[in-house]
Design an enzyme around this catalytic site. Structure first.
Site, mmCIF file in Angstrom:
data_model
loop_
_atom_site.group_PDB
_atom_site.id
_atom_site.type_symbol
_atom_site.label_atom_id
_atom_site.label_comp_id
_atom_site.label_asym_id
_atom_site.label_seq_id
_atom_site.Cartn_x
_atom_site.Cartn_y
_atom_site.Cartn_z
ATOM 1 N N HIS A 139 5.631 -8.242 -4.113
ATOM 2 C CA HIS A 139 4.258 -8.659 -3.803
ATOM 3 C C HIS A 139 4.031 -10.129 -4.176
ATOM 4 C CE1 HIS A 139 2.540 -4.632 -2.962
ATOM 5 N NE2 HIS A 139 3.505 -4.222 -3.774
ATOM 6 N N CYS B 110 6.258 -5.128 0.788
ATOM 7 C CA CYS B 110 6.362 -3.779 0.228
ATOM 8 C C CYS B 110 6.188 -2.734 1.336
ATOM 9 C CB CYS B 110 5.393 -3.608 -0.938
ATOM 10 S SG CYS B 110 5.791 -2.191 -1.987
ATOM 11 N N ARG C 137 12.679 3.816 0.635
ATOM 12 C CA ARG C 137 11.352 3.812 0.010
ATOM 13 C C ARG C 137 11.455 4.094 -1.484
ATOM 14 N NH1 ARG C 137 8.060 8.017 1.580
ATOM 15 N NH2 ARG C 137 6.219 6.816 1.091
ATOM 16 N N ILE D 297 6.318 -3.076 -7.240
ATOM 17 C CA ILE D 297 5.495 -1.902 -7.539
ATOM 18 C C ILE D 297 5.936 -0.762 -6.615
ATOM 19 C CG2 ILE D 297 3.154 -0.946 -7.637
ATOM 20 C CD1 ILE D 297 2.145 -3.871 -7.924
ATOM 21 N N ARG D 298 6.590 0.239 -7.178
ATOM 22 C CA ARG D 298 7.143 1.341 -6.365
ATOM 23 C C ARG D 298 7.832 0.774 -5.125
ATOM 24 N NH1 ARG D 298 2.876 5.136 -4.545
ATOM 25 N NH2 ARG D 298 4.634 6.178 -3.587
ATOM 26 N N GLU E 25 1.732 -12.008 -3.193
ATOM 27 C CA GLU E 25 0.289 -12.255 -3.275
ATOM 28 C C GLU E 25 -0.278 -11.959 -4.662
ATOM 29 O OE1 GLU E 25 0.547 -7.856 -2.387
ATOM 30 O OE2 GLU E 25 1.738 -9.633 -1.928
ATOM 31 N N GLY F 238 0.868 -1.165 0.000
ATOM 32 C CA GLY F 238 0.000 0.000 0.000
ATOM 33 C C GLY F 238 0.904 1.213 0.000
ATOM 34 N N GLU F 239 0.518 2.265 0.637
ATOM 35 C CA GLU F 239 1.363 3.452 0.749
ATOM 36 C C GLU F 239 1.708 3.591 2.221
ATOM 37 O OE1 GLU F 239 3.445 6.706 0.789
ATOM 38 O OE2 GLU F 239 1.536 6.864 1.858
ATOM 39 N N SER F 240 2.999 3.504 2.541
ATOM 40 C CA SER F 240 3.411 3.354 3.940
ATOM 41 C C SER F 240 3.059 4.553 4.819
ATOM 42 C CB SER F 240 4.906 3.041 4.027
ATOM 43 O OG SER F 240 5.682 4.090 3.489
#
Length: 188
Positions: A170, A78, A105, A134-135, A172, A46-48
Site C-alpha cells: 500500500h 493489494c 491471495r 496488509i494481508r 498510499e 480492500g477485500e478482492s
C-alpha cells in the site's frame, strides 16, 4: 490530467491524497460514466472478493476492461493487484484479468501478520521505498512481457506490463509518492 480512483472500498481517499501531493486532480469512481474523463485509474486495496461483487453490482467490469484495452493506464494495489491478474491461485473469483500474472491471495499471512519493510526499487531511485503489507498477495509467476520491479523475500511484489502497474503493498499509506509519480509518468 485527472486520475480516477475506484471508490467502492479500501484506501481510496489516501490514494487521492497521494495524487494531490503529486499535483494531480482525481475523482472517485463508482459508476461507469465516471470513467469517461479520466487519464488513468487506480484500483485500491480492500477485500478482492467483495470488490469483485461490488464491481459487478455497479456494472464496472466491462467498461474498465474496454477502457484498458483502449490504453487507459491502470494501477492496482493489494486487492487491486488481484483484480488485475489473469490468474488467482485456487480461485475463480471475478477479476479484470488484464495482466499476465498469477497471484496468491493473503500470501504473507493474516491481518495480525501485517508488516512494513523497505524495498529497493531501482526505477524510483536509490532511496528505499517504505512498503506496508496488509494481508498482502504476491505474484507467483509472470509472463515474459511483464517487468518485475521489486521482490520481498524472493516473492514478486511490484510489476509492470505495458500500461498496467501492480503493487502487493500500500504505497498510499506512506508519505512517499514516488510510486504514484511512476504511474503518472506512464500516462504522460
Amino acid at each position: 490530467m485527472v486520475i480516477g480512483v475506484l471508490a467502492l472500498q479500501g484506501a481510496f481517499i489516501e490514494h487521492q491524497k497521494s495524487l494531490a501531493a503529486c499535483g494531480v486532480d482525481s475523482i472517485q469512481v463508482r459508476k461507469p460514466h465516471q470513467l469517461e474523463d479520466i487519464q488513468g485509474l487506480i484500483i485500491p486495496g480492500g477485500e478482492s472478493t467483495t470488490m469483485g461483487k461490488l464491481m459487478n453490482q455497479f456494472e464496472l467490469f466491462e467498461p474498465i476492461v474496454e477502457k484498458a484495452h483502449n490504453g487507459l493506464p491502470l494501477f492496482g494495489t493489494c486487492a487491486g493487484m488481484i483484480m488485475l491478474a489473469k490468474d488467482i491461485a485456487g480461485s475463480t473469483q471475478p477479476r479484470l484479468g488484464l495482466m499476465d500474472i498469477e497471484v496468491e491471495r493473503n500470501a504473507f499471512g493474516r491481518q495480525v501478520e501485517s508488516f512494513e519493510t523497505e524495498l529497493t526499487i531501482s526505477e524510483l531511485g536509490e532511496a528505499p521505498v517504505r512498503a506496508v503489507f496488509i494481508r498482502a498477495p504476491y505474484i507467483k509467476s509472470v509472463a515474459a512481457n511483464v517487468k518485475v520491479l521489486a521482490k520481498y523475500n524472493e516473492k514478486i511484489v511490484l510489476a509492470q506490463q505495458d500500461h498496467y502497474l501492480v503493487a502487493a503493498f500500500h504505497p498510499e499509506l506512506t508519505n512517499d509518492v514516488r510510486l504514484h509519480q511512476h504511474f503518472l509518468k506512464m500516462i504522460k
